[in-house]
Write an enzyme that holds these catalytic residues in place. Structure first.
Site, PDB file in Angstrom:
ATOM      1  CE  LYS A  35      -0.417  -0.326   5.035  1.00  0.00           C
ATOM      2  NZ  LYS A  35      -1.243  -0.902   6.123  1.00  0.00           N
ATOM      3  CE1 TYR A 255      13.794  30.987   6.729  1.00  0.00           C
ATOM      4  CE2 TYR A 255      14.104  28.679   6.104  1.00  0.00           C
ATOM      5  CZ  TYR A 255      13.820  29.998   5.761  1.00  0.00           C
ATOM      6  OH  TYR A 255      13.579  30.313   4.458  1.00  0.00           O
TER       7      TYR A 255
HETATM    8  C1  LIG Z   1      -0.489  -1.914   6.710  1.00  0.00           C
HETATM    9  C2  LIG Z   1      -1.025  -3.218   7.189  1.00  0.00           C
HETATM   10  C3  LIG Z   1      -0.180  -4.303   7.405  1.00  0.00           C
HETATM   11  C4  LIG Z   1       1.333  -4.204   7.307  1.00  0.00           C
HETATM   12  O1  LIG Z   1       1.833  -3.644   8.502  1.00  0.00           O
HETATM   13  P1  LIG Z   1       3.412  -3.506   8.790  1.00  0.00           P
HETATM   14  O2  LIG Z   1       3.462  -2.982  10.173  1.00  0.00           O
HETATM   15  O3  LIG Z   1       3.935  -2.529   7.797  1.00  0.00           O
HETATM   16  O4  LIG Z   1       3.995  -4.846   8.618  1.00  0.00           O
HETATM   17  C5  LIG Z   1      -0.761  -5.509   7.749  1.00  0.00           C
HETATM   18  N1  LIG Z   1      -2.097  -5.645   7.894  1.00  0.00           N
HETATM   19  C6  LIG Z   1      -2.942  -4.598   7.711  1.00  0.00           C
HETATM   20  C7  LIG Z   1      -4.410  -4.808   7.906  1.00  0.00           C
HETATM   21  C8  LIG Z   1      -2.437  -3.351   7.373  1.00  0.00           C
HETATM   22  O5  LIG Z   1      -3.278  -2.336   7.194  1.00  0.00           O
END
Ligand SMILES: *Cc1c(COP(=O)(O)O)cnc(C)c1O
Length: 371
Positions: A35, A255
């Protein structure tokens, strides 16, 4: 001459990390989570690199699934939040996606659907995250309703752990027990573990695991862990010095004048800032590597530049390479010094930063997000 700020993506390291995940998973199958554009690494490139080895890919929304399918990715894809409207079910069917079902509404949409091929559903239990999922007392009925639908094919039972990064916190034990109880007697495969669960909670491995961050070589755990030390960083955010100057004691940098030189100080200006995705909240002392040597950030990060201490690197000069995170400086260390997590660093790398793919002998340049 192009802007020197770019992110090298080591696809061999990605495949290595996937193999580490697979080994931890034992007989369980693996959803490689890609994702948010593969956590900033380029979802299509990551999916291609894992084609034939990952059992499925995990995405957050239908647009992300669409991008993968349009690029010719045929690996099964799981929509981690399911559909957000009933009309998305036509696309789920057309793109052959599996989807999470976490609410009564989604369940009704599935019951009313007449897809051309069986819908693969991952029924989600809220075991304590309190974000998505059916409560324990509604879970068996939701399962029965799905199991009765002729249009539903594969059915997986899932939940998500809220505190798996806290290595011996009782909360995870409670979530595991609640899930086991809610699933008792239901004939379906099960899934609980994301990276933290896979690394640190063997009891959470079950039939399917869902690693994300560990595939990119960062650890979800706040402390060192033997399983996490085998991971290799995939992204190297690199830039270069564009100016070097000598300041006197008492002079301040940038800054707000946040950093005031206590001694005569050699300062390097790096061509990367928060508009590239480097965290503005990085503290003085955050590790940075110049010419392969570790030094520290000094002064507030600006939009297009940041400043580093070159006092111990008298030969550093304009044009020299800088690593902001990667193999010399871990993303976990930069995240810790910036009150954030590597997830946010990786997904925050902006469009301005070109992703450069490296695997074995080949180096493949591409625009960010379009490998
Ligand atoms: C994003 C996600 C994962 C992966 O999580 P990580 O901590 O990056 O391994 C697994 N399951 C679900 C439902 C998620 O939304």
């Amino acid at each position: 001459m192009t802007r020197p700020t770019r992110a090298g993506i080591d696809l061999d390291a990605l495949r290595h990390n996937f193999a580490v995940a697979r080994k931890l998973a034992g007989a369980a199958r693996t959803v490689a989570v890609v994702k948010a554009n593969g956590y900033g690494h380029g979802a299509v490139a990551v999916a291609r690199a894992l084609a034939g080895t990952a059992d499925a890919l995990g995405v957050a929304c239908i647009e992300e699934a669409q991008e993968l399918r349009e690029s010719g990715i045929r690996t099964p894809i799981l929509l981690l939040e399911g559909v957000v409207a009933p009309d998305e079910l036509a696309l789920v069917d057309r793109l052959a996606l599996a989807m999470v079902v976490h609410s009564r509404e989604q369940l009704e949409w599935v019951r009313a659907a007449r897809p051309a091929r069986p819908l693969a559903c991952w029924l989600k239990l809220d075991s304590g995250m309190h974000r998505l999922g059916f409560t324990a007392d509604a879970f068996a009925a939701a399962h029965a309703a799905l199991a009765q639908c002729p249009q539903v094919g594969d059915l997986v039972l899932m939940t998500h752990l809220a505190r798996a990064d806290e290595l011996d916190h009782p909360y995870t034990h409670r979530q595991l027990a609640l899930f086991a109880q809610a699933c008792a007697g239901l004939a379906a495969r099960r899934s609980l573990a994301s990276s933290a669960g896979l690394l640190a909670w063997p009891a959470a491995i079950a039939d399917w695991v869902r690693p994300g961050i560990m595939l990119y070589g960062a650890s979800p755990l706040p402390q060192a862990h033997p399983a996490a030390t085998r991971l290799r960083p995939v992204m190297t955010l690199e830039s270069a010095l564009i100016a070097v100057r000598d300041l006197q004691a008492g002079e301040s940098i940038g800054y707000g004048g946040r950093f005031v030189c206590e001694h005569p100080t050699r300062v390097g200006v790096v061509a990367a800032g928060y508009a590239d995705g480097y965290p503005r909240h990085a503290r003085d002392g955050t590790p940075v590597a110049v010419n392969g040597q570790l030094t520290r950030l000094i002064g507030r990060v600006s939009m297009d530049m940041l400043t580093v201490d070159l006092t111990g690197l008298p030969h550093a000069r304009s044009g020299d390479p800088v690593e902001l995170w990667g193999t010399q400086v871990s993303a976990n260390a930069v995240a810790a010094a910036s009150d954030t997590i590597p997830y946010q660093l990786f997904t925050g790398v902006s469009r301005r930063v070109q992703l450069i793919y490296r695997a074995g002998e080949t180096a493949l340049a591409s625009a960010n997000g379009d490998p």
